[in-house]
Design a protein around this motif. Structure first.
Motif, PDB file in Angstrom:
ATOM      1  N   PHE A 186       0.711  -1.225  -0.206  1.00  0.00           N
ATOM      2  CA  PHE A 186       0.184  -0.242   0.165  1.00  0.00           C
ATOM      3  C   PHE A 186       0.978   1.242   0.191  1.00  0.00           C
ATOM      4  O   PHE A 186       0.879   2.292  -1.211  1.00  0.00           O
ATOM      5  N   LEU A 187       2.222   1.353   0.647  1.00  0.00           N
ATOM      6  CA  LEU A 187       3.179   2.389   0.596  1.00  0.00           C
ATOM      7  C   LEU A 187       3.316   3.120  -0.712  1.00  0.00           C
ATOM      8  O   LEU A 187       3.129   3.705  -1.300  1.00  0.00           O
ATOM      9  N   VAL A 188       3.437   1.499  -0.909  1.00  0.00           N
ATOM     10  CA  VAL A 188       4.237   1.681  -2.901  1.00  0.00           C
ATOM     11  C   VAL A 188       3.718   1.768  -3.008  1.00  0.00           C
ATOM     12  O   VAL A 188       3.994   2.851  -4.357  1.00  0.00           O
ATOM     13  N   ASN A 189       2.453   2.237  -3.632  1.00  0.00           N
ATOM     14  CA  ASN A 189       0.979   1.923  -5.157  1.00  0.00           C
ATOM     15  C   ASN A 189       0.921   3.932  -4.289  1.00  0.00           C
ATOM     16  O   ASN A 189       0.552   4.133  -5.052  1.00  0.00           O
ATOM     17  N   SER A 190       0.837   3.961  -3.326  1.00  0.00           N
ATOM     18  CA  SER A 190       1.041   5.627  -2.375  1.00  0.00           C
ATOM     19  C   SER A 190       1.819   6.175  -3.094  1.00  0.00           C
ATOM     20  O   SER A 190       1.400   7.228  -3.246  1.00  0.00           O
ATOM     21  N   VAL A 191       3.008   5.902  -3.558  1.00  0.00           N
ATOM     22  CA  VAL A 191       4.414   6.596  -3.603  1.00  0.00           C
ATOM     23  C   VAL A 191       4.171   6.529  -5.684  1.00  0.00           C
ATOM     24  O   VAL A 191       4.157   7.924  -6.128  1.00  0.00           O
ATOM     25  N   ALA A 192       3.725   4.823  -5.710  1.00  0.00           N
ATOM     26  CA  ALA A 192       3.623   5.332  -6.993  1.00  0.00           C
ATOM     27  C   ALA A 192       2.619   5.666  -8.019  1.00  0.00           C
ATOM     28  O   ALA A 192       2.093   5.563  -8.913  1.00  0.00           O
ATOM     29  N   PHE A 193       1.222   6.308  -6.900  1.00  0.00           N
ATOM     30  CA  PHE A 193       0.164   6.562  -7.812  1.00  0.00           C
ATOM     31  C   PHE A 193      -0.080   7.411  -8.703  1.00  0.00           C
ATOM     32  O   PHE A 193      -0.438   7.141  -9.576  1.00  0.00           O
ATOM     33  N   PRO A 194       1.195   8.866  -9.096  1.00  0.00           N
ATOM     34  CA  PRO A 194       0.945   9.433 -10.030  1.00  0.00           C
ATOM     35  C   PRO A 194       1.822   8.632 -11.375  1.00  0.00           C
ATOM     36  O   PRO A 194       0.794   8.600 -12.058  1.00  0.00           O
ATOM     37  N   LEU A 195       3.040   7.863 -10.988  1.00  0.00           N
ATOM     38  CA  LEU A 195       2.662   7.115 -12.141  1.00  0.00           C
ATOM     39  C   LEU A 195       1.855   5.812 -12.932  1.00  0.00           C
ATOM     40  O   LEU A 195       1.628   6.255 -13.806  1.00  0.00           O
TER      41      LEU A 195
END
Length: 166
Positions: A116-125
């Motif tokens: 979830f943390l990785v997806n949150s950081v990569a959300f714009p990408l």
């Protein structure tokens, strides 16, 4: 006795009191996931269930004078927007048909939070790779994607020409 020592002792005493208060007052709310407290108790009920069972009203089923027609789903698939936070543990599960806490649950506890943390950081990408207007379809069957990742949702083939199914 210096000021830091008194403050440290006071904080330690407060932490000890809070720990004791939690142990006395909060532990009865904890649930043991390895036991089922209601197993074998068929008489578990609520006052609203008892009231509904005691009702003497006759059901009012209206049948219209029209021939019944069955309308099955065409293929059972569902269209939706992109699943930016899709998790493989939600799609797969343990697939053994048992309700139990297993190693997979303990592994997922750390993995899902990290994902979830990785997806949150990569959300714009993720929004650049898969824009929000791209329609996806889920049919209940896992589809092989990328290298080893299996998910249910795939791009809907007609998403380039239309926004929703006809």
């Amino acid at each position: 006795m210096n000021k830091l020592s008194r403050m440290t002792r006071r904080c330690a005493g407060s932490a000890g009191l809070l720990t004791v208060a939690f142990a006395i007052g909060g532990c009865q709310l904890l649930v043991n996931p390895w036991t089922d407290e209601l197993a074998g108790h068929s008489d578990v009920t609520t006052p609203s269930v008892e009231l509904a069972r005691a009702a003497t009203a006759e059901p009012n089923a209206v049948q219209r004078d029209v021939e019944l027609t069955a309308l099955p789903a065409m293929d059972g698939s569902v269209t939706h927007g992109p699943l930016y936070f899709e998790d493989p543990f939600e799609d797969k599960g343990s697939r053994d048909g048992r309700f139990a806490v297993t190693f997979e649950d303990h592994y997922a506890f750390g993995y899902c939070g990290g994902r979830f943390l990785v997806n949150s950081v990569a959300f714009p990408l993720s929004m650049v790779v898969t824009p929000p207007w791209v329609v996806h379809v889920s049919d209940g069957k896992l589809s092989r994607q990328l290298v080893w990742v299996n998910h249910d949702a795939t791009r809907w083939p007609e998403s380039s020409t239309a926004c929703c199914p006809r």
